[in-house]
Enzyme design. Structure first.
Site, PDB file in Angstrom:
ATOM      1  N   ASP A 261       0.786  -1.092   0.067  1.00  0.00           N
ATOM      2  CA  ASP A 261      -0.208  -0.207   0.001  1.00  0.00           C
ATOM      3  C   ASP A 261       0.970   1.225   0.107  1.00  0.00           C
ATOM      4  O   ASP A 261       1.728   1.490   0.845  1.00  0.00           O
ATOM      5  CB  ASP A 261      -0.823   0.029   1.277  1.00  0.00           C
TER       6      ASP A 261
ATOM      7  N   GLU B  43      -6.889   3.577  -5.844  1.00  0.00           N
ATOM      8  CA  GLU B  43      -8.220   3.426  -5.009  1.00  0.00           C
ATOM      9  C   GLU B  43      -8.950   4.841  -5.564  1.00  0.00           C
ATOM     10  O   GLU B  43      -8.700   5.871  -5.110  1.00  0.00           O
ATOM     11  CB  GLU B  43      -8.080   3.747  -3.621  1.00  0.00           C
TER      12      GLU B  43
ATOM     13  N   HIS C 150     -11.308  -3.161   4.236  1.00  0.00           N
ATOM     14  CA  HIS C 150     -11.105  -2.812   5.658  1.00  0.00           C
ATOM     15  C   HIS C 150     -11.724  -1.522   5.935  1.00  0.00           C
ATOM     16  O   HIS C 150     -11.626  -0.792   6.964  1.00  0.00           O
ATOM     17  CB  HIS C 150      -9.555  -2.525   5.838  1.00  0.00           C
ATOM     18  N   ASP C 151     -12.523  -0.802   4.915  1.00  0.00           N
ATOM     19  CA  ASP C 151     -13.279   0.322   5.025  1.00  0.00           C
ATOM     20  C   ASP C 151     -14.724   0.354   4.973  1.00  0.00           C
ATOM     21  O   ASP C 151     -15.568   1.145   4.873  1.00  0.00           O
ATOM     22  CB  ASP C 151     -12.939   1.508   3.936  1.00  0.00           C
TER      23      ASP C 151
ATOM     24  N   ASP D 141      -3.181   4.521  -2.486  1.00  0.00           N
ATOM     25  CA  ASP D 141      -4.315   5.110  -1.388  1.00  0.00           C
ATOM     26  C   ASP D 141      -4.970   6.378  -1.938  1.00  0.00           C
ATOM     27  O   ASP D 141      -3.980   7.422  -2.219  1.00  0.00           O
ATOM     28  CB  ASP D 141      -3.671   5.413   0.102  1.00  0.00           C
TER      29      ASP D 141
HETATM   30  C1  NOJ Z   1      -8.267   5.160   2.199  1.00  0.00           C
HETATM   31  C2  NOJ Z   1      -8.028   3.880   3.127  1.00  0.00           C
HETATM   32  O1  NOJ Z   1      -8.773   2.806   2.403  1.00  0.00           O
HETATM   33  C3  NOJ Z   1      -8.572   4.228   4.346  1.00  0.00           C
HETATM   34  O2  NOJ Z   1      -8.557   3.258   5.261  1.00  0.00           O
HETATM   35  C4  NOJ Z   1      -7.709   5.449   4.955  1.00  0.00           C
HETATM   36  O3  NOJ Z   1      -8.414   5.976   6.069  1.00  0.00           O
HETATM   37  C5  NOJ Z   1      -7.987   6.701   3.902  1.00  0.00           C
HETATM   38  N1  NOJ Z   1      -7.549   6.399   2.786  1.00  0.00           N
HETATM   39  C6  NOJ Z   1      -6.928   7.793   4.217  1.00  0.00           C
HETATM   40  O4  NOJ Z   1      -5.487   7.324   4.055  1.00  0.00           O
END
Ligand code: NOJ
Length: 535
Positions: free
Chosen positions: A99, A268, A330-331, A201
């Site tokens: 990542d 992302e 994970h989000d 990210d």
């Molecule tokens: C996206 C990530 O998937 C998330 O977990 C993170 O909090 C935010 N970007 C900020 O880096």
């Protein structure tokens, strides 16, 4: 396989390292823990592992607040352990994706410590500093995605700094060439070490409006990707993120990646609508290899919205572009919780038979559910700032290996509580149950690997199905597979003889119909059943 790279046909497995396996008994997962479970992953049949950030970090956002891009946080191990992990992954024929967090650092990164030291510091311009408005208020109306303002006042130097996420995550100034050069070096550092690529990210956020204009305030209701986070939807995000100028930097990033053979760039990318999202492939295929497609994440578990989304995705892809579908992360809330337990098996079949590179979030292969986190145990900054209902802790609970205390994840109390029901829902129990969700994933992964139509084939929707069904064909070099998924609570009979008269079940979601000969004019489909049919 001409024109296909490893990442076209791979299945990516996402590890959230704090919660996968604790190797040193401190209640937090680590690299030694991952090494100890590589045989499991190889046996599962995945091809590449993406690990969420493992760099030194104060952990304000659990690693997405990086204080050193070229080292390993002691909580997870050290560089020597990392090298062992990478070697062990490669020895098993798998790949490792790291990542990369380019939009912001930790406020404890040495760069930011220097930047905030004085207005004259040579690194002042590495971050985004602005004067207050005459009345002392922040420079504009931008909001943090974790809640509250995106501007933090620095009393020492009397300016605001920008943080689109937590105030401990100051945004880098990517218009500064030194920032770019330094961040590109961090990519090279890991590629020299042998990593196979990066998941980047919020990479579309890195360039901000040069004039820092206010975002228009209006409630967003009609986009083709809906999102449960109200903060994302109370302004039109045209000046803080997804600026058109970002594409110039995307091409530079890609050039850095392309200097090393066989590396993959994954982004992302939440950009809406899909036509703008698709721009991240680049006009000449010179930006990201794989912008993640999140369009399925927040849809209701119904056949027609999903079909419409996939058709829209296929329609916007530029020539040569390859999709990458995400159903969990994970989000986001776990599949079994978001869509209901009845959806777990058909979701697995959907994800692993659509065209593109699927991403499986750890734990989905055993049907994990969201954990219940007591209010005083909330860890996630998004939950702390914006309310428990937006906390991402529930989908980050420890992986469930067995029925022993703490689910075999750790020998001590883990950093987040283990989700309820782990005594039944765990790897050890599912390994010995021939009809388990885990064995369905294994079967799907193995079948996909041996079936070019699924790995590489074209996609065609099958029309004339009932509203509660989604059916499609995958075809490659004369090989045809028909996928039929039920979203209905009751059994039904379908006529699919316009496709073929007869077929044979290759995989059924219950792992109970393999080899069955089918009369496709009268196909019996159970409630929430999925079938891969050889025709
Ligand atoms: C996206 C990530 O998937 C998330 O977990 C993170 O909090 C935010 N970007 C900020 O880096």
């Amino acid at each position: 396989m001409s024109g296909f790279q490893w990442w076209h046909t791979a299945v990516i497995y996402q590890i959230y390292p704090r919660s996968f396996m604790d190797g040193n008994g401190d209640g937090v997962g680590d690299l030694a823990g991952i090494i100890s479970r590589l045989d499991y992953l190889q046996d599962l049949g995945i091809d590449a592992i993406w690990i969420s950030p493992i760099y030194p970090s104060p952990m304000a956002d659990f690693g997405y607040d990086v204080s050193d891009y070229t080292d390993i946080d002691p909580l997870f191990g050290d560089l020597a352990t990392f090298d062992r992990l990478l070697e062990a992954i490669h020895r098993r024929g798998m790949r490792l994706i790291l990542d990369w967090v380019p939009n912001h650092t930790s406020d404890e990164h040495p760069w930011f410590i220097e930047s905030r030291a004085s207005r004259e510091n040579p690194r002042r311009d590495w971050y985004i500093w602005k004067d207050a408005k005459p009345d002392g208020s922040p420079p504009n109306n931008w909001r943090s995605f974790f809640g509250g303002l995106a501007w933090e006042w620095d009393a020492t130097t009397e300016q605001y700094y920008l943080h689109l996420f937590d105030r401990k995550q100051p945004d880098l100034n990517w218009r500064n060439p030194e920032v770019k050069a330094s961040m590109f070096e961090t990519l090279r550092f890991w590629m020299e070490r042998g990593v196979d690529g990066f998941r980047m990210d919020v990479v579309s956020f890195i360039i901000k409006d040069e004039q820092f204009r206010d975002n228009p305030v209006e409630e967003i209701v009609d986009d083709d990707v809906s999102d449960s986070n109200p903060i994302h939807r109370e302004q039109r995000h045209i000046y803080d993120i997804d600026r058109p100028e970002v594409h110039d930097v995307m091409r530079e990033i890609r050039a850095v990646i392309d200097a090393y053979p066989e590396r993959v760039s994954i982004g992302e990318i939440w950009t809406e609508p899909l036509a703008r999202w698709a721009e991240f492939f680049g006009q000449n295929g010179d930006e990201l290899h794989l912008p993640f497609h999140f369009g399925l994440l927040f849809l209701p578990w119904q056949a027609q919205p999903i079909r419409v989304q996939i058709e829209a995705l296929e329609a916007v892809l530029p020539p040569g572009a390859w999709p990458s579908n995400v159903l969990g992360s994970h989000d986001a809330s776990r599949l079994a919780t978001r869509f209901g337990p009845q959806a777990v098996r058909t979701a697995a079949m959907l994800l692993l038979t659509l065209r593109g590179t699927p991403v499986v979030y750890m734990g989905e292969e055993i049907g994990m559910v969201d954990g219940v986190i007591p209010a005083d145990k909330i860890q996630d900054p998004q939950g702390i700032n914006s309310g428990a209902e937006l906390s991402r802790d529930p989908c980050r609970t420890p992986f469930q290996w067995s029925e022993v205390p703490y689910a075999g994840f750790s020998t001590v109390e883990p950093w987040l509580p283990v989700a309820e029901g782990y005594e039944q829902r765990n790897v050890a129990a599912q390994q010995v149950d021939p009809h388990s969700v885990l064995n369905l994933y294994k079967r799907l992964l193995a079948y996909r690997k041996s079936t070019p139509a699924l790995q590489q084939g074209a996609y065609h929707t099958v029309t004339d199905t009932p509203d509660t069904c989604y059916a499609y064909l995958r075809e490659y070099d004369g090989q045809r597979r028909l996928i039929v998924l039920s979203f209905a609570d009751a059994e039904q009979t379908l006529s699919l003889d316009a496709i073929a008269d007869r077929g044979k079940v290759a995989v059924s979601s219950g792992l109970d119909r393999e080899g069955e000969d089918l009369d496709l004019s009268r196909l019996r489909l159970g409630a929430h059943e999925g079938l891969i049919i050889e025709i």
